[in-house]
Design an enzyme around this catalytic site. Structure first.
Site: not given
Ligand code: PMP
Length: 294
Positions: A52, A184, A151
């Site tokens: 990612r 989210e 990200k």
């Molecule tokens: N959405 C956002 C905006 C985030 O910052 C995160 C944390 N990284 C997640 C969802 C969850 O992603 P992950 O399970 O890969 O940590």
């Protein structure tokens, strides 16, 4: 033992790990990162996180000056140097130092650093009682402005929503997208549980709603399907949240946490639900015992 940070290829004491004031990561939030958990000495889904990271970097045209294998080794080296059996890794790659203008191509040397530490996103007791959330007026980044699938180190969009949550006395905010559909939370993905006579099913917003493709989201979707719970990704409105039987959030830092109130409406019974409890248990068992090294 003092903390050691991996900085551009070598481990240095934390007080020597510094970035330039000319780094575009600092000046413009121009960079990408990952947050990764360590469970029982194993780095959870490291490869998935690295893939990612490289995908995010590709989208923003940031050439990471290390191979995936080199960063894999660097994360392991940092975790070992800090003797972390359980904890949290932050891996960042910034555009590097340049001039004060925006031009990213004047930044010749991306800065990469890795911190092995601990994290606690929400108070411990909320994992027992469930958490109240609000929906934020600040919408999630429009996918045509900056895709939430990247990200990036620019989290101001999420921070604005987090401020709304904290001002309202809540720990987390649900963010809607530019069309008003649920996207989210500020640092987690969201799931809705529906109860039916033949068993529970899950729904989580689709990637096209403008959400990060969470690593934990993927793990929970797989675990749910293995447990016989179907998972779909429909567009959802706030109405769908208010009438849900259960809601929970997932994230590397958050892990799995029940949401028991949205905008002052109790969700289901107002207590963490049975499906959330089963999934939380399956998740714990998976991360602590079963997770393959990927
Ligand atoms: N959405 C956002 C905006 C985030 O910052 C995160 C944390 N990284 C997640 C969802 C969850 O992603 P992950 O399970 O890969 O940590």
């Amino acid at each position: 033992m003092s903390q050691r940070i991996w900085m551009n290829g070598r481990l240095v004491p934390a007080d020597q790990a510094a970035v330039s004031v000319f780094d575009h990561g600092l000046l413009y939030g121009d960079g990408v990162f990952e947050g990764i958990r360590i469970y029982n000495g194993r780095i959870f889904k490291l490869r998935t996180h690295l893939l990612r990271l490289f995908a995010s970097a590709k989208v923003i045209r940031l050439p990471i000056p290390y191979s995936l294998e080199a960063l894999d080794a660097a994360v392991r080296e940092t975790v070992a140097a800090n003797e972390k059996l359980n904890g949290y890794v932050r891996l960042c790659v910034t555009r590097g130092s340049g001039t004060l203008g925006l031009n990213p191509f004047k930044c010749s040397d991306p800065t990469a650093f890795i911190i092995a530490d601990s994290i606690s996103l929400y108070p411990r007791e909320l994992y027992e009682t469930g958490m109240a959330v609000i929906t934020a007026a600040t919408m999630r980044n429009h996918p045509l402005a900056l895709s939430p699938r990247v990200k990036s180190m620019n989290y101001l969009n999420n921070i604005m929503a987090k401020i709304e949550a904290l001002d309202a006395g809540a720990n987390e905010a649900v963010m809607l997208n530019h069309q008003g559909y649920v996207a989210e939370c500020t640092g987690d993905n969201l799931f809705v549980v529906h109860h039916a006579a033949k068993g529970s099913s899950l729904a989580t917003p689709p990637l096209h709603a403008g959400v990060l493709e969470g690593v934990t989201r993927g793990v929970v979707m797989d675990l749910a399907r293995e447990m016989g719970m179907p998972v779909t990704c429909p567009d959802m409105t706030r109405h769908d949240l208010y009438v849900a039987d259960e809601i929970f959030l997932t994230g590397t830092a958050a892990e799995v946490i029940a949401v028991t109130r949205v905008d002052n409406r109790p969700i289901g019974t107002g207590k963490p639900g049975a499906a959330t409890a089963r999934l939380t248990q399956a998740f714990r068992s998976f991360v602590e015992n079963d997770a393959p090294e990927d």
